[in-house]
Design an enzyme around this catalytic site. Structure first.
Site, PDB file in Angstrom:
ATOM      1  N   LYS A   1     -15.102  -6.305  -8.029  1.00 14.44           N
ATOM      2  CA  LYS A   1     -15.179  -7.625  -8.662  1.00 14.44           C
ATOM      3  C   LYS A   1     -16.217  -8.418  -7.861  1.00 14.44           C
ATOM      4  O   LYS A   1     -15.939  -9.496  -7.307  1.00 14.44           O
ATOM      5  CB  LYS A   1     -13.790  -8.282  -8.666  1.00 14.44           C
TER       6      LYS A   1
ATOM      7  N   ASP B   1     -12.453  -5.903 -14.570  1.00 16.81           N
ATOM      8  CA  ASP B   1     -11.985  -6.360 -15.891  1.00 16.81           C
ATOM      9  C   ASP B   1     -12.653  -5.560 -17.002  1.00 16.81           C
ATOM     10  O   ASP B   1     -12.001  -5.102 -17.950  1.00 16.81           O
ATOM     11  CB  ASP B   1     -12.177  -7.876 -16.071  1.00 16.81           C
TER      12      ASP B   1
ATOM     13  N   ASP C   1      -4.686   1.235  -7.962  1.00 14.69           N
ATOM     14  CA  ASP C   1      -3.268   1.238  -8.331  1.00 14.69           C
ATOM     15  C   ASP C   1      -3.124   0.891  -9.814  1.00 14.69           C
ATOM     16  O   ASP C   1      -2.438   1.578 -10.579  1.00 14.69           O
ATOM     17  CB  ASP C   1      -2.520   0.211  -7.451  1.00 14.69           C
TER      18      ASP C   1
ATOM     19  N   TYR D   1      -3.224  -4.694   0.128  1.00 13.31           N
ATOM     20  CA  TYR D   1      -1.888  -4.154   0.378  1.00 13.31           C
ATOM     21  C   TYR D   1      -1.578  -4.108   1.878  1.00 13.31           C
ATOM     22  O   TYR D   1      -0.425  -3.964   2.285  1.00 13.31           O
ATOM     23  CB  TYR D   1      -1.716  -2.766  -0.236  1.00 13.31           C
TER      24      TYR D   1
ATOM     25  N   ASP E   1      -2.466   3.713 -13.481  1.00 13.13           N
ATOM     26  CA  ASP E   1      -1.398   3.631 -14.493  1.00 13.13           C
ATOM     27  C   ASP E   1      -2.013   3.607 -15.894  1.00 13.13           C
ATOM     28  O   ASP E   1      -1.523   4.253 -16.822  1.00 13.13           O
ATOM     29  CB  ASP E   1      -0.550   2.353 -14.309  1.00 13.13           C
TER      30      ASP E   1
HETATM   31  C1  IPM Z   1       1.824   3.740  -6.426  1.00 11.75           C
HETATM   32  C2  IPM Z   1       2.907   2.712  -6.305  1.00 11.75           C
HETATM   33  C3  IPM Z   1       2.905   2.157  -4.898  1.00 11.75           C
HETATM   34  C4  IPM Z   1       1.534   1.565  -4.640  1.00 11.75           C
HETATM   35  C5  IPM Z   1       4.008   1.152  -4.564  1.00 11.75           C
HETATM   36  C6  IPM Z   1       5.377   1.680  -4.888  1.00 11.75           C
HETATM   37  C7  IPM Z   1       3.936   0.696  -3.121  1.00 11.75           C
HETATM   38  O1  IPM Z   1       2.733   1.707  -7.253  1.00 11.75           O
HETATM   39  O2  IPM Z   1       1.864   4.733  -5.696  1.00 11.75           O
HETATM   40  O3  IPM Z   1       0.936   3.581  -7.265  1.00 11.75           O
HETATM   41  O4  IPM Z   1       1.277   0.429  -4.985  1.00 11.75           O
HETATM   42  O5  IPM Z   1       0.691   2.276  -4.129  1.00 11.75           O
HETATM   43 MN    MN Z   2       1.214   2.199  -8.754  1.00 13.73          MN
END
Ligand code: IPM
Ligand code: MN
Length: 360
Positions: A192, A225, A249, A142, A253
């Site tokens: 990985k 993975d 990241d 990133y 989720d």
């Molecule tokens: C998060 C979001 C951010 C990230 C984006 C919006 C830059 O997805 O906080 O998880 O990738 O960190």
């Molecule tokens: Mn995110």
């Protein structure tokens, strides 16, 4: 006590959910006798519209002069065609970097009475799930070198670089270790390493650091993975997960959804000082913005983490968690966590009830 907090509402549902967190902070202030001085500053798309940049100087200044920072979410279709550095997301990446927040902690837990909203079979989650993802936040792909253009053969290309230094790995490993010491003394480190050189360094440094400094901690390595699969196959086996920026990241989720909804998961970003940035892990959800449908709980829990981790207000943090549990026990649900027989409410009603539970 008086605490100065900068609130970066951001875009989409950002203002609504931040309003929720501020309402709950006011309730905490009233109950426990604190004053929270709130300063709103623009970031992301709104900052692009108002100031021409996703992270204006005045916003950064305010953050650095505050005791801590709360953020809603950034981004939306309106700004999707801007180039990389001009996008709303660049503002979020920049504030993390400028504040030196190299560790992001994302605790995904299954709330009591919310197990039915997990998409997994109940036998997989009924024993409880609590996954704490420790994500490296200011390095890796990133922030690595980016290029785009045309190569020697005239083919259009773009590239991003995953790079980690020993120091970057050690300092986030340290945070994971300190956390693991308070939990099960076990870390799953995700990489990985079967393909990436940066992952091989990650793996070696994590092992060296832990055996030298925290020999009582057990480190298990897992490929990204395989980890993505194991989280849905057997989420209960995870405790502290240590990983890179991009893998963290993605996994956060997934872990959030496994425990019910991404609308429930908060995160804290910290560096060398107690000043942090607290935010929900979800995005700006432009499709439901302004409709009073968003779940404010992740942002409210983020404010709670701020009270505990930046201000050492543990009773106040516990009061917020208890107030959230109470609304769930009372059967109130926003759309994202709705299930049969429950009472569906909007964003305002949800944070109003949580604030009410605190003041009671
Ligand atoms: C998060 C979001 C951010 C990230 C984006 C919006 C830059 O997805 O906080 O998880 O990738 O960190
Ligand atoms: Mn995110």
């Amino acid at each position: 006590m008086t605490y100065n907090i900068t609130v970066l509402d951001g875009d989409g549902i950002g203002p609504e959910i931040c309003e929720g967190a501020v309402t709950v902070l006011r309730a905490v202030g009233k109950k426990f006798g604190h004053e929270f001085i709130i300063t709103h500053m623009p970031i992301g798309g709104r900052a692009i519209d108002e100031e021409g940049t996703p992270l204006p100087e005045k916003t950064l200044k305010s953050c650095l002069a505050s005791d801590s920072v709360l953020l809603g979410a950034v981004g939306g279709p309106k700004w999707d065609n801007l180039s990389g550095d001009a996008r709303p997301e660049a503002g979020l990446l920049a504030i993390r970097k400028e504040m030196g927040l190299f560790t992001n902690i994302r605790p995904a837990k299954l709330w009591k009475n919310l197990a039915e909203t997990s998409p997994l079979k109940s036998e997989l989650v009924k024993g409880g799930v609590e996954i704490t993802i420790v994500r490296e936040l200011t390095g890796g792909i990133y922030f690595g070198r980016r290029e785009k253009g045309f190569d020697e053969e005239g083919r259009e290309f773009a590239s991003d670089t995953e790079k980690y230094t020993r120091e970057e790995i050690e300092r986030v490993a340290k945070v994971a270790c300190e956390l693991a010491m308070k939990k099960k003394k076990k870390i799953i480190s995700v990489d990985k390493a079967n393909v990436l050189e940066s992952s091989r360094l990650w793996r070696r440094v994590v092992h060296e650091y832990v055996s030298e400094n925290f020999p009582e901690i057990d480190v298990e390595d897992m490929f990204i993975d395989n980890c993505a699969m194991q989280i849905v196959k057997n989420p209960a086996r995870f405790d502290v997960v240590l990983t890179s920026n991009i893998f963290g990241d993605i996994l956060s989720d997934e872990a959030a959804e496994v425990t019910g909804s991404i609308g429930m998961l908060a995160s804290s970003s910290l560096g060398e000082t107690k000043r942090g940035l607290y935010e929900p892990i979800h995005g700006s959800a432009p499709d439901i913005a302004g409709k009073d449908e968003a779940n404010p709980i992740a942002t409210i829990l983020a404010a709670g983490m701020m009270l505990r981790d930046s201000f050492s207000l543990t009773a106040e943090h516990a009061a917020i968690e208890a107030a959230v549990q109470k609304v769930l026990d009372d059967g109130y649900r926003t759309a994202d966590i709705m299930s049969e027989g429950m009472k569906k409410i909007g964003c305002k009603k949800m944070y109003g009830l949580i604030a009410h539970n605190i003041e009671r």
